[in-house]
Design a protein around this motif. Sequence first.
Motif, PDB file in Angstrom:
ATOM      1  N   LYS A   1      46.337  79.927  19.534  1.00  0.00           N
ATOM      2  CA  LYS A   1      47.431  79.928  18.551  1.00  0.00           C
ATOM      3  C   LYS A   1      48.131  81.287  18.529  1.00  0.00           C
ATOM      4  N   ARG A   2      47.327  82.362  18.523  1.00  0.00           N
ATOM      5  CA  ARG A   2      47.888  83.713  18.523  1.00  0.00           C
ATOM      6  C   ARG A   2      48.683  83.956  19.805  1.00  0.00           C
ATOM      7  N   ALA A   3      48.140  83.489  20.928  1.00  0.00           N
ATOM      8  CA  ALA A   3      48.829  83.659  22.211  1.00  0.00           C
ATOM      9  C   ALA A   3      50.172  82.931  22.205  1.00  0.00           C
ATOM     10  N   ALA A   4      50.204  81.741  21.599  1.00  0.00           N
ATOM     11  CA  ALA A   4      51.442  80.956  21.529  1.00  0.00           C
ATOM     12  C   ALA A   4      52.505  81.683  20.695  1.00  0.00           C
ATOM     13  N   GLU A   5      52.072  82.307  19.601  1.00  0.00           N
ATOM     14  CA  GLU A   5      53.019  83.044  18.753  1.00  0.00           C
ATOM     15  C   GLU A   5      53.634  84.233  19.499  1.00  0.00           C
ATOM     16  N   PHE A   6      52.794  84.968  20.216  1.00  0.00           N
ATOM     17  CA  PHE A   6      53.306  86.108  20.979  1.00  0.00           C
ATOM     18  C   PHE A   6      54.197  85.650  22.141  1.00  0.00           C
ATOM     19  N   LEU A   7      53.849  84.505  22.746  1.00  0.00           N
ATOM     20  CA  LEU A   7      54.687  83.997  23.844  1.00  0.00           C
ATOM     21  C   LEU A   7      56.064  83.623  23.329  1.00  0.00           C
ATOM     22  N   THR A   8      56.127  83.064  22.112  1.00  0.00           N
ATOM     23  CA  THR A   8      57.418  82.747  21.496  1.00  0.00           C
ATOM     24  C   THR A   8      58.263  84.008  21.329  1.00  0.00           C
ATOM     25  N   CYS A   9      57.618  85.074  20.869  1.00  0.00           N
ATOM     26  CA  CYS A   9      58.318  86.366  20.727  1.00  0.00           C
ATOM     27  C   CYS A   9      58.791  86.871  22.081  1.00  0.00           C
ATOM     28  N   TYR A  10      57.947  86.700  23.078  1.00  0.00           N
ATOM     29  CA  TYR A  10      58.285  87.183  24.427  1.00  0.00           C
ATOM     30  C   TYR A  10      59.501  86.438  24.974  1.00  0.00           C
ATOM     31  N   ILE A  11      59.518  85.125  24.785  1.00  0.00           N
ATOM     32  CA  ILE A  11      60.651  84.316  25.277  1.00  0.00           C
ATOM     33  C   ILE A  11      61.942  84.717  24.576  1.00  0.00           C
ATOM     34  N   GLU A  12      61.856  84.947  23.248  1.00  0.00           N
ATOM     35  CA  GLU A  12      63.044  85.362  22.498  1.00  0.00           C
ATOM     36  C   GLU A  12      63.553  86.724  22.960  1.00  0.00           C
ATOM     37  N   SER A  13      62.622  87.617  23.307  1.00  0.00           N
ATOM     38  CA  SER A  13      63.034  88.961  23.749  1.00  0.00           C
ATOM     39  C   SER A  13      63.710  88.911  25.119  1.00  0.00           C
ATOM     40  N   LEU A  14      63.312  87.943  25.931  1.00  0.00           N
ATOM     41  CA  LEU A  14      63.896  87.847  27.276  1.00  0.00           C
ATOM     42  C   LEU A  14      65.374  87.479  27.245  1.00  0.00           C
ATOM     43  N   GLU A  15      65.815  86.870  26.154  1.00  0.00           N
ATOM     44  CA  GLU A  15      67.228  86.502  26.045  1.00  0.00           C
ATOM     45  C   GLU A  15      68.116  87.745  26.073  1.00  0.00           C
ATOM     46  N   LYS A  16      67.554  88.911  25.715  1.00  0.00           N
ATOM     47  CA  LYS A  16      68.330  90.156  25.713  1.00  0.00           C
ATOM     48  C   LYS A  16      68.007  91.031  26.930  1.00  0.00           C
ATOM     49  N   ASP A  17      67.147  90.510  27.825  1.00  0.00           N
ATOM     50  CA  ASP A  17      66.697  91.319  28.967  1.00  0.00           C
ATOM     51  C   ASP A  17      67.493  90.937  30.207  1.00  0.00           C
ATOM     52  N   TYR A  18      68.153  91.923  30.808  1.00  0.00           N
ATOM     53  CA  TYR A  18      68.948  91.663  32.003  1.00  0.00           C
ATOM     54  C   TYR A  18      68.354  92.366  33.232  1.00  0.00           C
ATOM     55  N   SER A  19      67.114  92.881  33.112  1.00  0.00           N
ATOM     56  CA  SER A  19      66.466  93.553  34.252  1.00  0.00           C
ATOM     57  C   SER A  19      65.919  92.516  35.218  1.00  0.00           C
ATOM     58  N   ARG A  20      65.673  92.979  36.420  1.00  0.00           N
ATOM     59  CA  ARG A  20      65.119  92.088  37.436  1.00  0.00           C
ATOM     60  C   ARG A  20      63.697  92.535  37.757  1.00  0.00           C
ATOM     61  N   GLU A  21      62.734  91.739  37.350  1.00  0.00           N
ATOM     62  CA  GLU A  21      61.342  92.050  37.604  1.00  0.00           C
ATOM     63  C   GLU A  21      60.915  91.474  38.947  1.00  0.00           C
ATOM     64  N   HIS A  22      59.818  92.081  39.537  1.00  0.00           N
ATOM     65  CA  HIS A  22      59.278  91.574  40.807  1.00  0.00           C
ATOM     66  C   HIS A  22      58.772  90.136  40.632  1.00  0.00           C
ATOM     67  N   ILE A  23      58.066  89.919  39.515  1.00  0.00           N
ATOM     68  CA  ILE A  23      57.673  88.549  39.141  1.00  0.00           C
ATOM     69  C   ILE A  23      58.615  88.109  38.033  1.00  0.00           C
ATOM     70  N   GLY A  24      59.385  87.094  38.331  1.00  0.00           N
ATOM     71  CA  GLY A  24      60.407  86.657  37.387  1.00  0.00           C
ATOM     72  C   GLY A  24      59.823  86.215  36.070  1.00  0.00           C
ATOM     73  N   PRO A  25      60.571  86.392  34.982  1.00  0.00           N
ATOM     74  CA  PRO A  25      60.082  85.989  33.653  1.00  0.00           C
ATOM     75  C   PRO A  25      59.772  84.506  33.566  1.00  0.00           C
ATOM     76  N   SER A  26      60.498  83.685  34.330  1.00  0.00           N
ATOM     77  CA  SER A  26      60.239  82.241  34.269  1.00  0.00           C
ATOM     78  C   SER A  26      58.845  81.907  34.776  1.00  0.00           C
ATOM     79  N   GLU A  27      58.374  82.670  35.772  1.00  0.00           N
ATOM     80  CA  GLU A  27      57.023  82.430  36.285  1.00  0.00           C
ATOM     81  C   GLU A  27      55.978  82.854  35.259  1.00  0.00           C
TER      82      GLU A  27
END
Length: 412
Positions: free
Chosen positions: A30-56
């Motif tokens: 449950k805690r992991a799911a809450e943090f993942l939700t925050c992570y997904i929301e933060s990615l909407e403002k992220d325009y960097s290109r990571e080696h491992i894409g955020p979608s993965e």
Amino acid sequence: SSNEHKLNFKKSKEACLSYIQDALLQQQWKRAAEFLTCYIESLEKDYSREHIGPSEMIWRIGTEILWHHSQSSMKEFNCFMEQMKTLGVKRYLKVCLEHVFHLLCNGQIDEAYQNLSLAESWRFGEQTAIQDKEMKLIQAYRGLLDYCSWSKQKNKLFEHGEGGFSDSAVEREMHGYFRKAAVNLKEIIKVPGVWDIFVKCYVDLLEFYGDHNEACQVLNEYAYNSRFPANPNAHVYLYQFLKRQGESKKSLISALKILHDIVPSHELMIDFNTMLQKSKKRKKRRLGLEVIFAALDYAGWKENAKAWSCLARQVKQIVISEKHLEWIKQEWNSRKDWWPAFHFSRYLAKRNWQEDKSLSYEKALVAGILLGKDGKYFKYVSHQGCKAQLKRFRLLKKFVNRHNPVYLRISG
């Protein structure tokens, strides 16, 4: 400033991932799911290109959470996987495969087959060629499900067609599944790799329709082709096939010899030893002794009564004939420093006697020859056997006492 904002954003994103990792390791879904939700929301403002894409990241973490989360449902999981398929073309087929595995684990075979069929028809320019291996896996698993359907139809025919196969709709449907399964399974096993379940199913199809030559060729290729990784199961399947076909002992021994070289502790070493002991050739009987000694080097065989019986029988034959005592000596020389504590302690003698008297008898015979009449294991078991007035243990004691000079010769 802009740079300061980017730096702070990067730090907070990394911290969020760290929290997710910590929650996953502690199985706090449950805690992991809450943090993942925050992570997904933060990615909407992220325009960097990571080696491992955020979608993965989202795909892998989200799948793990949904698999274990107490409140997740198949409907939610299916919805999530469909979203993941649209996020990354490069991972489309991998996501499809994972979705199929989850469906199969939940008994939704028809849905899994439908997903495989849709994935097989997927095309996306050059990506189709790049993901050729994933596509072969998609086709192979579809072939596997066709094999399952074929097997069900076959069972129906056996249940209802007592007088043999009739020209029925069930039989025609079964042949249809056979053709589809055979095509896809044949293709995947051409690719170097470990394809145990696919090989077994394909060989089953071939054997059922009497194509034994093709089945033998497939198994030989799987076992001996140097392009394939070393795989003990490949030699097991070949041996089992040869045995079913009633092939010569020479062929069976050849298949098990390679298995022995790869996995000397394999359960089939009992069969291998038995065949070698029955051989008239001295070289093979010598190998038989080596095989059973090697198997008993492993902890999993310590209380295997069949293995000790095989060793006891061969050791007894050698001692009575007084030929080839050097075979026993050669095997014992490399083991005399650790086998006494590993196999022949007084503690084990007591436990074996209480739990399995047949095992303790076979071990006591071997211990008596290798360690003499004063060895801890033999002394305890023979005393208990005579005390219980069991005839076979009295005979055992007489045999070891009579041949105690053999121990002296073996021990050097």
